[in-house]
Design an enzyme around this catalytic site. Structure first.
Site, mmCIF file in Angstrom:
data_model
loop_
_atom_site.group_PDB
_atom_site.id
_atom_site.type_symbol
_atom_site.label_atom_id
_atom_site.label_comp_id
_atom_site.label_asym_id
_atom_site.label_seq_id
_atom_site.Cartn_x
_atom_site.Cartn_y
_atom_site.Cartn_z
ATOM 1 N N ASP A 19 0.795 -1.247 0.000
ATOM 2 C CA ASP A 19 0.000 0.000 0.000
ATOM 3 C C ASP A 19 0.821 1.287 0.000
ATOM 4 O O ASP A 19 0.473 2.245 0.717
ATOM 5 C CB ASP A 19 -0.955 0.009 1.205
ATOM 6 C CG ASP A 19 -1.980 -1.117 1.158
ATOM 7 O OD1 ASP A 19 -1.874 -1.975 0.270
ATOM 8 O OD2 ASP A 19 -2.869 -1.147 2.026
ATOM 9 N N ASP A 61 -4.829 -0.591 -1.596
ATOM 10 C CA ASP A 61 -6.163 -0.366 -1.068
ATOM 11 C C ASP A 61 -6.945 0.282 -2.207
ATOM 12 O O ASP A 61 -6.453 1.225 -2.838
ATOM 13 C CB ASP A 61 -6.009 0.626 0.102
ATOM 14 C CG ASP A 61 -6.771 0.270 1.347
ATOM 15 O OD1 ASP A 61 -7.143 -0.906 1.524
ATOM 16 O OD2 ASP A 61 -6.996 1.189 2.160
ATOM 17 N N HIS A 63 -10.694 1.341 -2.692
ATOM 18 C CA HIS A 63 -12.035 1.397 -2.129
ATOM 19 C C HIS A 63 -13.035 2.089 -3.056
ATOM 20 O O HIS A 63 -12.700 3.076 -3.710
ATOM 21 C CB HIS A 63 -12.021 2.175 -0.815
ATOM 22 C CG HIS A 63 -11.182 1.577 0.270
ATOM 23 N ND1 HIS A 63 -11.160 0.227 0.554
ATOM 24 C CD2 HIS A 63 -10.350 2.150 1.178
ATOM 25 C CE1 HIS A 63 -10.349 0.010 1.577
ATOM 26 N NE2 HIS A 63 -9.841 1.149 1.970
ATOM 27 N N LYS A 105 -7.148 -4.803 -3.244
ATOM 28 C CA LYS A 105 -7.892 -5.351 -2.096
ATOM 29 C C LYS A 105 -8.916 -4.344 -1.586
ATOM 30 O O LYS A 105 -8.800 -3.143 -1.850
ATOM 31 C CB LYS A 105 -6.930 -5.743 -0.969
ATOM 32 C CG LYS A 105 -6.197 -4.576 -0.369
ATOM 33 C CD LYS A 105 -5.208 -5.052 0.674
ATOM 34 C CE LYS A 105 -4.311 -3.946 1.165
ATOM 35 N NZ LYS A 105 -4.980 -2.852 1.875
ATOM 36 N N CYS A 144 -2.134 -2.654 7.591
ATOM 37 C CA CYS A 144 -2.051 -3.574 6.452
ATOM 38 C C CYS A 144 -0.779 -4.405 6.440
ATOM 39 O O CYS A 144 -0.805 -5.570 6.023
ATOM 40 C CB CYS A 144 -2.250 -2.807 5.157
ATOM 41 S SG CYS A 144 -3.980 -2.286 4.990
HETATM 42 C C1 VGL Z 1 -4.665 0.908 5.765
HETATM 43 C C2 VGL Z 1 -6.013 2.073 7.178
HETATM 44 C C3 VGL Z 1 -7.075 1.955 6.316
HETATM 45 C C4 VGL Z 1 -3.298 0.370 5.455
HETATM 46 C C5 VGL Z 1 -5.715 0.754 4.880
HETATM 47 O O1 VGL Z 1 -2.965 0.216 4.267
HETATM 48 O O2 VGL Z 1 -2.539 0.107 6.406
HETATM 49 N N1 VGL Z 1 -4.832 1.562 6.917
HETATM 50 N N2 VGL Z 1 -6.915 1.293 5.170
HETATM 51 ZN ZN ZN Z 2 -8.376 1.389 3.571
#
Ligand code: VGL
Ligand code: ZN
Length: 193
Positions: A19, A61, A63, A105, A144
């Site tokens: 990420d 990530d 979304h 994801k 993550c």
């Molecule tokens: C993450 C918070 C919300 C991460 C993803 O990649 O660690 N943290 N979504």
């Molecule tokens: Zn997230």
């Protein structure tokens, strides 16, 4: 559990970059403090793995705009990494190889997923490539990265956590350090290079 092999990357190894997206770095909507400091060490690790033609995976990530983890939907996070927006892009300073395997994801509204293994084909892809050990870095250490490493250990992978290439949200002081301790307790080796 087998003993950890020596550190230098070789056959059976892969890199998992977690990420490293604009929204998680300073200036982004869910900025991880000092998150940009992971880029230089991660680029060095990309170079090391790529020099041996070892596989490089990068999770993201991804979304929908009404994702359940977002505060307007009753979640805990500010909106971040909305699919196909600039904030969801990999940081442009990250030197991803042309043949990087991208792992998307948490891309449905109702389900949040911190682990790069959750609801993805990452495990199947790693198995197909004969990967047994993962070098892991990225953001955030306490979300993550932590959940990806715990899943990797449950699935039987050896894990080397790249300490210089992770940074934590630290919503509570010490969250990042506790996450590293937890990963160690589950058998992850910590590499300080
Ligand atoms: C993450 C918070 C919300 C991460 C993803 O990649 O660690 N943290 N979504
Ligand atoms: Zn997230």
């Amino acid at each position: 559990m087998s003993a950890l092999s020596p550190l230098p990357p070789g056959p059976g190894d892969a890199l998992l970059i977690v990420d490293i997206q604009r929204d998680f770095l300073p200036g982004g909507s869910l900025a991880v403090p000092f998150g940009d400091q992971v880029i230089e060490p991660m680029n060095a690790w990309i170079g090391r793995l790529a020099a041996q033609s070892l596989p490089v995976f990068a999770s993201r990530d991804w979304h929908p705009p009404d994702h359940c983890s977002f505060q307007p939907q009753g979640g805990v996070w500010p909106p971040h990494c909305v699919a196909d927006t600039p904030g969801a892009a990999f940081d442009p300073r990250l030197e991803l190889p042309a043949n990087v395997h991208v792992v998307t994801k948490a891309d449905t509204s109702e389900i949040d997923a911190y682990s790069a293994f959750a609801g993805t084909s990452l495990h199947a892809q790693l198995q197909a490539l004969g990967v047994r050990r993962l070098f892991v870095g990225g953001v955030a250490t306490d979300y993550c990265v932590l959940n990806s490493v715990l899943d990797a250990r449950r699935l039987g992978y050896e894990v080397v956590l790249l300490l210089r290439a992770v940074r934590a949200v630290d919503a509570q002081a010490g969250d990042g350090e506790r996450a590293v301790a937890r990963m160690r307790a589950e058998g992850a080796l910590v590499c300080e290079d």
